[in-house]
Design an enzyme around this catalytic site. Structure first.
Site, short mmCIF file in Angstrom:
data_model
loop_
_atom_site.label_atom_id
_atom_site.label_comp_id
_atom_site.label_asym_id
_atom_site.label_seq_id
_atom_site.Cartn_x
_atom_site.Cartn_y
_atom_site.Cartn_z
N HIS A 122 -54.61 -14.83 -69.57
CA HIS A 122 -56.07 -15.07 -69.54
C HIS A 122 -56.43 -16.21 -68.59
O HIS A 122 -57.51 -16.81 -68.71
CB HIS A 122 -56.62 -15.48 -70.93
CG HIS A 122 -56.60 -14.40 -71.96
ND1 HIS A 122 -56.38 -14.68 -73.29
CD2 HIS A 122 -56.81 -13.07 -71.88
CE1 HIS A 122 -56.43 -13.56 -73.99
NE2 HIS A 122 -56.69 -12.56 -73.16
N ARG B 113 -56.96 -7.56 -60.16
CA ARG B 113 -56.44 -8.31 -61.29
C ARG B 113 -54.98 -7.89 -61.50
O ARG B 113 -54.68 -6.71 -61.68
CB ARG B 113 -57.24 -8.01 -62.56
CG ARG B 113 -56.66 -8.75 -63.73
CD ARG B 113 -57.30 -8.38 -65.03
NE ARG B 113 -56.66 -9.12 -66.10
CZ ARG B 113 -56.47 -8.66 -67.32
NH1 ARG B 113 -56.91 -7.47 -67.65
NH2 ARG B 113 -55.88 -9.40 -68.22
N GLU C 287 -64.36 -12.99 -65.47
CA GLU C 287 -63.11 -12.96 -64.71
C GLU C 287 -63.30 -12.24 -63.37
O GLU C 287 -62.72 -12.63 -62.36
CB GLU C 287 -62.02 -12.25 -65.53
CG GLU C 287 -61.55 -13.09 -66.71
CD GLU C 287 -60.95 -12.27 -67.83
OE1 GLU C 287 -61.72 -11.63 -68.56
OE2 GLU C 287 -59.73 -12.28 -67.97
N GLU D 107 -67.81 -15.61 -77.84
CA GLU D 107 -69.20 -15.62 -77.37
C GLU D 107 -70.18 -15.13 -78.42
O GLU D 107 -71.36 -15.47 -78.39
CB GLU D 107 -69.34 -14.72 -76.13
CG GLU D 107 -68.69 -15.30 -74.89
CD GLU D 107 -68.57 -14.29 -73.75
OE1 GLU D 107 -69.45 -13.41 -73.63
OE2 GLU D 107 -67.59 -14.39 -72.99
N ASN E 156 -59.64 -3.60 -61.55
CA ASN E 156 -58.81 -3.96 -62.70
C ASN E 156 -58.22 -2.66 -63.25
O ASN E 156 -58.89 -1.91 -63.94
CB ASN E 156 -59.68 -4.67 -63.74
CG ASN E 156 -58.88 -5.13 -64.95
OD1 ASN E 156 -57.68 -4.83 -65.06
ND2 ASN E 156 -59.53 -5.83 -65.85
N ARG F 13 -52.06 -8.02 -82.61
CA ARG F 13 -50.84 -8.81 -82.36
C ARG F 13 -50.71 -9.92 -83.39
O ARG F 13 -51.71 -10.51 -83.79
CB ARG F 13 -50.88 -9.44 -80.96
CG ARG F 13 -50.93 -8.43 -79.85
CD ARG F 13 -50.89 -9.13 -78.50
NE ARG F 13 -51.48 -8.28 -77.49
CZ ARG F 13 -52.34 -8.69 -76.56
NH1 ARG F 13 -52.68 -9.97 -76.49
NH2 ARG F 13 -52.83 -7.85 -75.69
#
Ligand code: AMP
Length: 401
Positions: free
Chosen positions: A179, A90, A385, A333, A7, A240
């Site tokens: 995502h 990724r 992921e 989580e 990644n 954001r």
């Protein structure tokens, strides 16, 4: 079989080496400060971590170092890079062309290069990471796993903006969603936990982290997701803004006499939890300030809760029901209070959380939080992921044998 997952970010490169026969990670780490110094952290389960400052001029240096460490006599876990059966990368944006994980070829690389404008932040480092692996592991099968791919099943009514249609035709200006690998992983997992086939379920997955998105999955297919053309649509996030009236953009440009790039920085880097609270982009720090009575910090959290409720409610309407709702990622989580606030007073749309179970469930494992009278089952599920990418790479490696 062994699968390396990569990644690559602009100045970092994370890696995990999976032993898929044992279903476990045998080494993982992170190269940081690429191009501006360099350091590596290399971890192996049950052994001491290795950390060193090493000059990393570029991603090429980083991959060379990762392979050196993985095969090192003392710090390594494999004898040679030949033991790696495939590499999964990724890649954030697959555009309209790549709707599933895809073998990396010259054609795919040319597509990524030609479409950097769709994703100027993430595409260049992903390309560099892939090129570095191609150079250091020539001939090794590699697969690109796209964040956008899972959302490719959306209908035009979900992905077309009500703008002049030629902007979609000419510039591919549309909603893509992000995502996707996380939403795919947790939706698969929730079906497993419910003992059902995802193809027979209506699921809402809430990936709440530094970046956040919520996805509606009906009969195994994404019907809607909250992120759009970029990851700055939907929920307010760390920095954001999420959903705002688009006319705010020309208003800010005129009022502050600033450029489009400056507005972009405000909307992506100075807004969200940070912009409203003035404290931090980190949810834990904003929570702590709110607890001490900071009103703007409390408002920032309330904006996130409010938007999440709106999106979840609209997805229940869109799917005409929901069988399961999942919370995942850093906030989803770990932040029990936020989960409770999002699910509070949602019984009218069929969602009731057991607040005691939610408050006491173990961290770091999948757990059911469904309350009495809930039509939907409620879960927290840690996302993975990298494992999803490894599974796709494994499939590819097997298909090539
Ligand atoms: P991610 O992008 O998935 O790594 O998530 C990062 C976000 O998760 C940050 O805003 C963290 O503050 C948040 N987070 C991590 N642990 C907790 C926690 N125990 N309580 C609240 N937020 C947390």
């Amino acid at each position: 079989m062994k699968i390396l997952v990569v990644n690559a970010g602009s100045s970092s490169l994370k890696y995990q080496l999976f032993d898929m026969d044992e279903n476990k990670v045998i080494a993982k780490g992170n190269c940081e400060k690429i191009g501006i110094g360099g350091m590596i952290t290399h971890k192996r389960p049950g052994k001491d971590d290795y950390q060193a400052d090493v000059e990393l001029k570029d991603h090429d240096d980083a991959i060379a170092l990762v392979l050196k460490l993985l095969t090192d006599a003392e710090l390594g876990v494999i004898a040679s890079a030949d033991e790696i059966d495939a590499i999964g990368h990724r890649v954030v944006h697959g555009g309209e062309q790549y709707k599933e994980s895809t073998l990396i070829t010259d054609e795919l690389m040319a597509y990524l290069e030609a479409n950097i404008s769709l994703n100027p932040l993430h595409a260049p480092p992903a390309i560099k990471g892939i090129e570095a692996c191609r150079k250091n592991c020539p001939g090794k099968p590699m697969i690109a796993v796209f964040d956008t791919a899972f959302h490719a099943t959306m209908e035009p009514s979900s992905y077309i903006y009500a703008l002049p249609y030629e902007y979609y035709e000419n510039y591919k200006l549309r909603r893509y969603g992000f995502h996707g690998t996380s939403h795919r992983y947790v939706s698969g997992k929730v079906a497993e936990l419910c003992g059902k086939d995802l193809a027979d379920m209506k699921v809402i997955t809430c990936h709440l982290g530094n970046g956040s998105s919520i996805t509606a999955i009906k009969n195994g297919k994404v019907v809607d997701t909250s992120m759009g053309f970029t990851p700055n649509e939907g929920l307010p996030m760390g920095t954001r803004c999420g959903n705002i009236d688009p006319t705010v953009v020309p208003f800010l440009m005129k009022t502050l006499n600033i450029t489009a790039a400056e507005v972009d920085t405000i909307l992506n880097k100075k807004s969200g939890l940070l912009g409203v609270s003035g404290v931090s982009s980190d949810c834990r720090e904003v929570n702590a300030a709110a607890k001490e009575g900071n009103k703007r910090a409390e408002l920032a959290i309330e904006l996130l809760v409010h938007e999440a409720k709106k999106i979840i409610g609209s997805y229940v309407a869109e799917m005409n029901g929901v069988d399961a709702i999942v919370f995942t990622a850093g906030i989803g989580e770990n932040d029990r209070a936020l989960r409770e606030r999002i699910c509070a007073d949602m019984d009218a749309v069929g969602i009731v959380m057991d607040n005691d179970v939610n408050a006491n469930c173990p961290r770091g494992e999948a757990y059911e939080l469904t309350g009495k009278g809930s039509k939907a089952r409620v879960f927290v599920i840690p996302t993975d992921e990298e494992y999803m990418i490894a599974l796709d790479a494994l499939k590819l490696a097997k298909s090539l044998k």
